[in-house]
Write an enzyme that holds these catalytic residues in place. Structure first.
Site, short mmCIF file in Angstrom:
data_model
loop_
_atom_site.label_atom_id
_atom_site.label_comp_id
_atom_site.label_asym_id
_atom_site.label_seq_id
_atom_site.Cartn_x
_atom_site.Cartn_y
_atom_site.Cartn_z
CG HIS A 148 -5.72 -0.49 1.60
ND1 HIS A 148 -5.74 -0.67 2.95
CD2 HIS A 148 -6.10 -1.66 1.07
CE1 HIS A 148 -6.11 -1.91 3.22
NE2 HIS A 148 -6.34 -2.53 2.09
CE1 TYR A 195 -3.37 -2.55 -0.52
CE2 TYR A 195 -2.91 -3.30 1.70
CZ TYR A 195 -3.53 -3.47 0.48
OH TYR A 195 -4.30 -4.57 0.25
MG MG Z 1 -8.87 -3.36 -1.37
#
Ligand code: MG
Length: 401
Positions: free
Chosen positions: A209, A159
């Site tokens: 995210h 992320y």
């Molecule tokens: Mg996701």
């Protein structure tokens, strides 16, 4: 009049064949040998879900007619007076999916046939390409293309923004630090590299995210327009849904949203106002097949497609449920896929198989999947305090992971 088949027992099986703790509900019936399975996996709070099933749902369900899926779902949701929430919804999903599995077995039909029959023979999958550098991500994308996948999520450092060069305040606690600014910069450079390497035809996706402040998210959706993503996922947190109006008015990037949703109002508003292009709820988190098929129909009526959440912390039973919805729904867009291990294929006979980037169901009645409970017991859940969800911003503030 034929005697109703009733619920005799409700069991929860917890197991961990890989990185994620999984919860599967088994509903046993008054008909010898007839049982159903459902996914109830909320991996971070798995014991709370098990307790909700064992202490609250099971006593309420024993003796009920298995044919009444809708009525049982509705009453399970209101019977505790306070409703919704990840623990209760997952517990209800375990029962709900198991009842669909049972109904399919009784009818000698796969669940996709109970829903209305197939709109397609296989479900297009997307998989995750990740790496520390743009070159690594590109190489991973190429490997997936060689395997036959056509839809690929691209992430740098999962992320992103982990190389945090911003100094922390003295005495800051440990945590999974990330730097939103570094994330944006690195991700845009990575996307440029991948897109120029693979050309315009590969469907690329990306998951933010919920790691950007809303004002930065508006800019980011504009910045990635040039890369023609299939969709941009979770650009905003559920707490910031009102910001989608502004994103929508300022960018044409296709948006996907919803893996953290619990309550129907969270997706209903986005669908009605056409603020996203794909809904991607976690089917057990929203309460099972019963609410998911309604959301899919609602989406279809508004020109919005489905992309159900499909990570490793959905059990193989949940993946089978996703697939039955995918094969049936006219609103299907794409299915996230986590590439199960050999052990998971052994533990869950009937686990759907991938060929050439498509996921296929077997033609068995119900969900077409079973669980080797002996093998599951050999892999008990490991209780740990989750670290990656202890996200922090560069100044040490707690953040959404
Ligand atoms: Mg996701």
């Amino acid at each position: 009049m034929a005697t109703a088949t009733t619920i005799e027992d409700v069991q929860v099986i917890l197991t961990q064949p890989g990185g994620s703790r999984l919860a599967v509900v088994k509903v046993l019936t008054s008909e010898p040998g007839l049982h159903g399975l459902g996914c109830a996996t909320f991996t971070q709070r798995i014991h709370a879900v098990a307790a909700a099933v064992e202490h609250h749902l099971k006593p309420f369900l024993i003796g009920r007619d298995v044919s009444r899926i809708e009525e049982i779902w509705q009453m399970s949701m209101v019977h505790g007076y306070w409703r919704n929430g990840p623990v209760l919804n997952n517990a209800i999903s375990g029962v709900d999916q198991a009842l669909w599995d049972i109904k399919g077995k009784q009818a000698s039909m796969p669940v996709y046939d109970l829903l209305g029959g197939k709109c397609r023979e296989g479900a297009n999958l997307y998989v995750h390409a990740d790496g520390p550098t743009p070159e690594d991500v590109t190489n991973r994308v190429q490997e997936f293309l060689d395997e036959g996948y056509r839809y690929i999520r691209i992430q740098q450092g999962l992320y992103g923004g982990k190389a945090n060069s911003v100094p922390r305040p003295e005495g800051s606690p440990e945590g999974a630090y990330f730097d939103p600014k570094a994330y944006r910069r690195d991700t845009l450079a990575m996307m440029e590299h991948v897109r120029s390497a693979v050309g315009p035809d590969v469907e690329l996706l990306h998951d933010v995210h919920e790691r950007l402040a809303p004002a930065d998210a508006v800019l980011f959706a504009q910045d990635v327009e040039q890369f023609r993503l299939f969709f941009l996922e979770d650009l905003l947190a559920p707490e910031d849904l009102a910001w989608f109006e502004r994103v929508r008015s300022q960018s044409s990037t296709p948006l996907a949203m919803g893996e953290l949703f619990n309550h129907p109002l969270e997706w209903r508003t986005l669908i009605e106002r056409r603020l996203v292009d794909f809904i991607r709820m976690h089917v057990s988190q929203m309460g099972g097949i019963t609410p998911a098929r309604k959301a899919a129909d609602m989406a279809h009526g508004h020109g919005i497609r489905t992309a159900w959440h499909g990570p490793g912390d959905t059990s193989p039973v949940g993946h089978a449920a996703n697939l039955h919805l995918d094969l049936w729904s006219p609103a299907f867009g794409v299915q996230e896929w986590y590439r199960p291990s050999e052990l998971e294929y052994e533990m869950f006979p009937g686990l759907p198989e991938v060929r050439n980037g498509y996921l296929y169901a077997n033609a068995q009645p119900g969900l077409g999947i079973d669980l080797d409970e002996k093998l599951a017991r050999l892999h008990p859940v490991q209780d740990v305090v989750e670290k990656w969800t202890q996200a922090r911003l560069p100044d040490g503030s707690p953040a959404r992971p």
